[in-house]
Design an enzyme around this catalytic site. Structure first.
Site, short mmCIF file in Angstrom:
data_model
loop_
_atom_site.label_atom_id
_atom_site.label_comp_id
_atom_site.label_asym_id
_atom_site.label_seq_id
_atom_site.Cartn_x
_atom_site.Cartn_y
_atom_site.Cartn_z
N TRP A 4 -9.61 0.18 -2.43
CA TRP A 4 -8.39 -0.62 -2.46
C TRP A 4 -7.58 -0.38 -3.75
O TRP A 4 -7.23 -1.31 -4.47
CB TRP A 4 -8.73 -2.10 -2.32
CG TRP A 4 -9.45 -2.49 -1.07
CD1 TRP A 4 -10.10 -1.67 -0.19
CD2 TRP A 4 -9.63 -3.82 -0.57
NE1 TRP A 4 -10.67 -2.41 0.81
CE2 TRP A 4 -10.40 -3.73 0.62
CE3 TRP A 4 -9.23 -5.07 -1.01
CZ2 TRP A 4 -10.77 -4.84 1.37
CZ3 TRP A 4 -9.59 -6.19 -0.27
CH2 TRP A 4 -10.34 -6.08 0.92
N ASP A 17 -2.92 24.39 -4.12
CA ASP A 17 -2.86 24.07 -2.69
C ASP A 17 -4.25 23.67 -2.22
O ASP A 17 -5.13 24.52 -2.09
CB ASP A 17 -2.35 25.28 -1.92
CG ASP A 17 -2.23 25.02 -0.42
OD1 ASP A 17 -2.56 23.90 0.02
OD2 ASP A 17 -1.82 25.95 0.30
N LEU A 18 -4.43 22.40 -1.96
CA LEU A 18 -5.76 21.92 -1.57
C LEU A 18 -6.16 22.32 -0.16
O LEU A 18 -7.28 22.07 0.25
CB LEU A 18 -5.86 20.41 -1.75
CG LEU A 18 -6.36 19.96 -3.14
CD1 LEU A 18 -5.31 20.25 -4.20
CD2 LEU A 18 -6.75 18.50 -3.16
N TYR A 39 -10.71 9.99 8.11
CA TYR A 39 -10.56 9.98 6.66
C TYR A 39 -11.93 9.82 5.98
O TYR A 39 -12.26 10.57 5.06
CB TYR A 39 -9.63 8.85 6.23
CG TYR A 39 -9.63 8.58 4.75
CD1 TYR A 39 -9.02 9.46 3.87
CD2 TYR A 39 -10.24 7.44 4.23
CE1 TYR A 39 -9.02 9.22 2.50
CE2 TYR A 39 -10.25 7.19 2.86
CZ TYR A 39 -9.64 8.08 2.01
OH TYR A 39 -9.66 7.84 0.66
N THR A 49 -14.66 7.20 -1.92
CA THR A 49 -14.19 5.97 -1.30
C THR A 49 -15.29 5.17 -0.62
O THR A 49 -16.32 5.73 -0.22
CB THR A 49 -13.11 6.32 -0.24
OG1 THR A 49 -12.72 5.15 0.48
CG2 THR A 49 -13.65 7.33 0.77
N ASP A 50 -15.04 3.88 -0.46
CA ASP A 50 -15.94 3.02 0.30
C ASP A 50 -15.93 3.36 1.79
O ASP A 50 -16.82 2.92 2.53
CB ASP A 50 -15.52 1.56 0.13
CG ASP A 50 -14.10 1.30 0.62
OD1 ASP A 50 -13.15 1.80 -0.03
OD2 ASP A 50 -13.92 0.63 1.66
#
Length: 294
Positions: free
Chosen positions: A146, A32-33, A121, A97-98
């Site tokens: 992406w 469970d994150l 995010y 992520t970018d």
């Protein structure tokens, strides 16, 4: 090399499972994150040699209204995993992520450029990066962009679905980046895991597909390879508002990959493989991709 992977059904985790089926994959039922301590406990009791976090809260727009949840999953959980890995002397790899950048300018983002996420995010993913670095163990933070594959929800499958009922689409053309096959990310993670285990110095790396393109350009290539007669009108981001702002410039400088003998993947070749798997290549019959999200 024994791998413990957080994530089981996501795009990258699925591709990892294809390549290292003997690894232990932890889905939501097993890890469970939203409970960082439970994630740390899974690392502490594992017999793994390397830990990979391929799980994340990826609903970019939903995160605007659920930032606390996104921050727990993308921030606190990987930080706890990294601390537990450090305590056991295990290398830890984390996919980022970018979106940690603000998308300004036109040159590719270097790994040491200032970060300034535009969205909840992006902020949650930055928290995860900071926690992994602060753990100060052997680690790699792999920023990518992406992501697409034959699994889960992604841009390729959305375009294929829309092409069934539409012969013209309006797609954003002023956001520029590198579509990245999940299969290539998985292979890079395996290479990096082996390098860290052998004592290589880690850090933050960028890994994305080449050549750079826009979402509209990506869509045109999807339809060209799939033989779909769909025209794509490129539009500016302002004509396609979303709850979470998107970075206009998602170009990533990948020069640091060379020291691991890694090269950016050609996303067009990766797209061909994904379309073939989905039965969506030009000349293929049937539409098995329609229900491939499950």
């Amino acid at each position: 090399m024994k791998l413990l992977v957080f994530g089981r059904t996501g795009q990258v985790a699925t591709e990892l499972a294809r390549r290292v089926p003997e690894a232990v994959f932890l889905g939501r039922d097993a890890a469970d994150l939203t409970d960082p301590a439970a994630c740390a406990a899974r690392v502490a009791t594992s017999d793994a040699d390397v830990v990979i976090n391929a799980a994340a809260y990826t609903a970019v727009d939903d995160a605007e209204a659920n930032e606390a949840l996104a921050s727990a999953v993308n921030g606190a959980a990987p930080a706890a995993m990294a601390l537990a890995a450090k305590a056991r002397g295990l290398p830890f790899l984390h996919v980022s992520t970018d979106y940690v950048f603000d998308g300004s300018g036109t040159r590719p983002w270097r790994t040491d450029d200032p970060v300034a996420p535009l969205s909840a995010y992006g902020r949650s993913k930055l928290l995860g990066e900071e926690g992994v670095r602060e753990a100060d163990g052997a680690h790699v933070i792999l920023r990518t962009s992406w992501v697409f594959s034959a699994h889960g929800g992604n841009f390729v499958k959305t375009m294929l679905r829309l092409s069934e009922s539409r012969d013209a689409l309006r797609v954003v053309e002023d956001q520029i980046g590198g579509p990245t096959p999940a299969a290539a990310i998985a292979e890079a993670l395996i290479t990096l895991a082996g390098a860290l285990r052998a004592g290589a110095e880690g850090g933050t790396l960028h890994f994305a597909g080449v050549p750079e393109t826009s979402w509209a350009g990506f869509a045109r290539e999807i339809f060209a390879q799939a033989g779909r007669r769909v025209s794509v009108e490129g539009i500016p981001t302002r004509e396609w508002p979303t709850p979470a702002p998107r970075p206009l410039n998602s170009r990533l400088d990948m020069s640091s990959l060379a020291r691991f003998d890694l090269a950016p993947p050609d996303w067009r070749a990766g797209l061909a493989e994904v379309l073939a798997e989905l039965g969506a290549r030009e000349g293929a019959s049937g539409k098995p991709w329609e229900n491939a999200d499950r």
